[in-house]
Motif scaffolding. Structure first.
Motif, PDB file in Angstrom:
ATOM      1  N   LEU A  26       0.809  -1.223   0.000  1.00 56.30           N
ATOM      2  CA  LEU A  26       0.000   0.000   0.000  1.00 56.30           C
ATOM      3  C   LEU A  26       0.840   1.270   0.000  1.00 56.30           C
ATOM      4  CD1 LEU A  26      -3.074  -0.802   2.281  1.00 56.30           C
ATOM      5  CD2 LEU A  26      -3.040  -0.375  -0.179  1.00 56.30           C
ATOM      6  N   THR A  27       2.143   1.160   0.240  1.00 57.59           N
ATOM      7  CA  THR A  27       2.970   2.371   0.168  1.00 57.59           C
ATOM      8  C   THR A  27       3.035   2.905  -1.255  1.00 57.59           C
ATOM      9  OG1 THR A  27       5.022   1.117  -0.091  1.00 57.59           O
ATOM     10  CG2 THR A  27       4.382   1.744   2.159  1.00 57.59           C
ATOM     11  N   ASN A  28       2.605   2.126  -2.207  1.00 60.00           N
ATOM     12  CA  ASN A  28       2.546   2.591  -3.598  1.00 60.00           C
ATOM     13  C   ASN A  28       1.553   3.733  -3.786  1.00 60.00           C
ATOM     14  OD1 ASN A  28       4.420   0.944  -5.213  1.00 60.00           O
ATOM     15  ND2 ASN A  28       3.207  -0.738  -4.392  1.00 60.00           N
ATOM     16  N   ILE A  29       0.753   4.016  -2.771  1.00 54.70           N
ATOM     17  CA  ILE A  29      -0.143   5.174  -2.876  1.00 54.70           C
ATOM     18  C   ILE A  29       0.655   6.466  -2.988  1.00 54.70           C
ATOM     19  CG2 ILE A  29      -2.079   4.030  -1.733  1.00 54.70           C
ATOM     20  CD1 ILE A  29      -1.406   5.742   0.794  1.00 54.70           C
ATOM     21  N   LEU A  30       1.960   6.390  -2.757  1.00 50.24           N
ATOM     22  CA  LEU A  30       2.836   7.547  -2.977  1.00 50.24           C
ATOM     23  C   LEU A  30       2.709   8.055  -4.412  1.00 50.24           C
ATOM     24  CD1 LEU A  30       6.037   6.368  -1.100  1.00 50.24           C
ATOM     25  CD2 LEU A  30       4.799   8.497  -0.656  1.00 50.24           C
ATOM     26  N   ALA A  31       2.449   7.157  -5.346  1.00 52.36           N
ATOM     27  CA  ALA A  31       2.353   7.520  -6.762  1.00 52.36           C
ATOM     28  C   ALA A  31       0.934   7.903  -7.176  1.00 52.36           C
ATOM     29  CB  ALA A  31       2.837   6.360  -7.631  1.00 52.36           C
ATOM     30  N   ALA A  32      -0.035   7.653  -6.312  1.00 52.76           N
ATOM     31  CA  ALA A  32      -1.439   7.910  -6.662  1.00 52.76           C
ATOM     32  C   ALA A  32      -1.733   9.411  -6.623  1.00 52.76           C
ATOM     33  CB  ALA A  32      -2.361   7.162  -5.702  1.00 52.76           C
ATOM     34  N   PRO A  33      -2.637   9.864  -7.497  1.00 52.72           N
ATOM     35  CA  PRO A  33      -2.993  11.282  -7.500  1.00 52.72           C
ATOM     36  C   PRO A  33      -3.729  11.670  -6.215  1.00 52.72           C
ATOM     37  CG  PRO A  33      -4.328  10.056  -9.087  1.00 52.72           C
ATOM     38  CD  PRO A  33      -3.325   9.104  -8.524  1.00 52.72           C
ATOM     39  N   GLY A  34      -3.565  12.930  -5.786  1.00 53.16           N
ATOM     40  CA  GLY A  34      -4.257  13.411  -4.595  1.00 53.16           C
ATOM     41  C   GLY A  34      -5.748  13.154  -4.684  1.00 53.16           C
ATOM     42  N   GLY A  35      -6.330  12.816  -3.563  1.00 53.29           N
ATOM     43  CA  GLY A  35      -7.765  12.547  -3.523  1.00 53.29           C
ATOM     44  C   GLY A  35      -8.132  11.097  -3.768  1.00 53.29           C
ATOM     45  N   THR A  36      -7.145  10.262  -4.071  1.00 50.76           N
ATOM     46  CA  THR A  36      -7.411   8.837  -4.282  1.00 50.76           C
ATOM     47  C   THR A  36      -8.066   8.252  -3.032  1.00 50.76           C
ATOM     48  OG1 THR A  36      -5.568   8.572  -5.816  1.00 50.76           O
ATOM     49  CG2 THR A  36      -6.299   6.584  -4.675  1.00 50.76           C
ATOM     50  N   LEU A  37      -9.056   7.401  -3.232  1.00 45.98           N
ATOM     51  CA  LEU A  37      -9.682   6.696  -2.119  1.00 45.98           C
ATOM     52  C   LEU A  37      -8.839   5.462  -1.814  1.00 45.98           C
ATOM     53  CD1 LEU A  37     -11.962   6.136  -0.091  1.00 45.98           C
ATOM     54  CD2 LEU A  37     -13.213   4.998  -1.956  1.00 45.98           C
ATOM     55  N   VAL A  38      -8.357   5.374  -0.568  1.00 46.05           N
ATOM     56  CA  VAL A  38      -7.537   4.246  -0.138  1.00 46.05           C
ATOM     57  C   VAL A  38      -8.322   3.462   0.905  1.00 46.05           C
ATOM     58  CG1 VAL A  38      -5.370   3.536   0.953  1.00 46.05           C
ATOM     59  CG2 VAL A  38      -5.423   5.563  -0.537  1.00 46.05           C
ATOM     60  N   ILE A  39      -8.582   2.194   0.614  1.00 47.16           N
ATOM     61  CA  ILE A  39      -9.304   1.320   1.529  1.00 47.16           C
ATOM     62  C   ILE A  39      -8.338   0.234   1.979  1.00 47.16           C
ATOM     63  CG2 ILE A  39     -11.257  -0.243   1.827  1.00 47.16           C
ATOM     64  CD1 ILE A  39     -12.651   1.287  -0.471  1.00 47.16           C
ATOM     65  N   GLU A  40      -7.993   0.272   3.261  1.00 48.14           N
ATOM     66  CA  GLU A  40      -7.066  -0.700   3.826  1.00 48.14           C
ATOM     67  C   GLU A  40      -7.853  -1.833   4.470  1.00 48.14           C
ATOM     68  OE1 GLU A  40      -3.255   0.043   6.451  1.00 48.14           O
ATOM     69  OE2 GLU A  40      -5.065   0.047   7.693  1.00 48.14           O
ATOM     70  N   LEU A  41      -7.542  -3.049   4.082  1.00 53.32           N
ATOM     71  CA  LEU A  41      -8.188  -4.233   4.639  1.00 53.32           C
ATOM     72  C   LEU A  41      -7.285  -4.796   5.725  1.00 53.32           C
ATOM     73  CD1 LEU A  41      -9.141  -5.870   1.227  1.00 53.32           C
ATOM     74  CD2 LEU A  41     -10.560  -4.371   2.656  1.00 53.32           C
ATOM     75  N   THR A  42      -7.821  -4.996   6.900  1.00 52.47           N
ATOM     76  CA  THR A  42      -7.002  -5.474   8.015  1.00 52.47           C
ATOM     77  C   THR A  42      -7.860  -6.312   8.966  1.00 52.47           C
ATOM     78  OG1 THR A  42      -5.390  -4.782   9.683  1.00 52.47           O
ATOM     79  CG2 THR A  42      -7.368  -3.431   9.462  1.00 52.47           C
ATOM     80  N   HIS A  43      -7.250  -6.765  10.032  1.00 46.89           N
ATOM     81  CA  HIS A  43      -7.964  -7.491  11.081  1.00 46.89           C
ATOM     82  C   HIS A  43      -7.538  -6.918  12.426  1.00 46.89           C
ATOM     83  CE1 HIS A  43      -4.367  -9.876  12.050  1.00 46.89           C
ATOM     84  NE2 HIS A  43      -4.147  -9.818  10.737  1.00 46.89           N
ATOM     85  N   SER A  44      -8.234  -7.262  13.450  1.00 48.69           N
ATOM     86  CA  SER A  44      -8.049  -6.611  14.747  1.00 48.69           C
ATOM     87  C   SER A  44      -6.653  -6.788  15.341  1.00 48.69           C
ATOM     88  CB  SER A  44      -9.090  -7.111  15.742  1.00 48.69           C
ATOM     89  OG  SER A  44      -8.929  -8.498  15.950  1.00 48.69           O
ATOM     90  N   HIS A  45      -5.919  -7.795  14.931  1.00 51.76           N
ATOM     91  CA  HIS A  45      -4.590  -8.018  15.493  1.00 51.76           C
ATOM     92  C   HIS A  45      -3.501  -7.338  14.672  1.00 51.76           C
ATOM     93  CE1 HIS A  45      -6.237 -10.782  18.354  1.00 51.76           C
ATOM     94  NE2 HIS A  45      -6.821 -11.457  17.384  1.00 51.76           N
ATOM     95  N   SER A  46      -3.905  -6.554  13.679  1.00 52.85           N
ATOM     96  CA  SER A  46      -2.920  -5.966  12.776  1.00 52.85           C
ATOM     97  C   SER A  46      -3.190  -4.484  12.560  1.00 52.85           C
ATOM     98  CB  SER A  46      -2.966  -6.714  11.439  1.00 52.85           C
ATOM     99  OG  SER A  46      -1.909  -6.290  10.619  1.00 52.85           O
ATOM    100  N   LEU A  47      -3.543  -3.773  13.626  1.00 53.11           N
ATOM    101  CA  LEU A  47      -3.836  -2.350  13.486  1.00 53.11           C
ATOM    102  C   LEU A  47      -2.557  -1.529  13.534  1.00 53.11           C
ATOM    103  CD1 LEU A  47      -7.027  -1.954  15.685  1.00 53.11           C
ATOM    104  CD2 LEU A  47      -6.853  -2.016  13.203  1.00 53.11           C
ATOM    105  N   ARG A  48      -2.283  -0.865  12.423  1.00 43.89           N
ATOM    106  CA  ARG A  48      -1.153   0.059  12.327  1.00 43.89           C
ATOM    107  C   ARG A  48      -1.664   1.297  11.615  1.00 43.89           C
ATOM    108  NH1 ARG A  48       1.498  -4.724   9.945  1.00 43.89           N
ATOM    109  NH2 ARG A  48       2.229  -5.943  11.686  1.00 43.89           N
TER     110      ARG A  48
END
Length: 105
Positions: free
Chosen positions: A32-54
């Protein structure tokens, strides 16, 4: 949508893919660090679970002017040696709902 595995692409391909993205949906992790290249305003949806909150990607998204949301997923039994964020059950209805809500804003 197009399913990609950033780790299978060269840097130029990754930058091009993310540079043209309007929405990025991905499992928590370095890809997901590739969002560095995404244009401003991009919608980023991170999928995670309760034991992996960062908050790394959330902070990065905010600094880049992206819209960020985190969706909690259920993790199934993890196989030995697999990544901590593998084997998630993704609530597709919630992904669709999140995208629709973002389009209304």
């Amino acid at each position: 949508f197009e399913i990609i595995r950033p780790e299978t692409l060269g840097l130029r391909e990754q930058l091009e893919m993310f540079g043209n993205a309007e929405i990025v949906v991905g499992v928590i992790g370095a890809g997901l660090t590739n969002i560095l290249a995404a244009p401003g305003g991009t919608l980023v949806i991170e999928l995670t679970h309760s034991h992996s909150l960062r908050v790394n990607i959330e902070v990065l998204a905010g600094m880049l002017g992206h819209r960020f949301t985190r969706l909690m997923c259920r993790r199934v039994i993890q196989e030995p040696g697999s990544a901590a964020h593998s084997n998630l059950i993704v609530p597709i209805d919630k992904v669709i709902e999140t995208i629709r809500e973002a389009d209304r804003r």
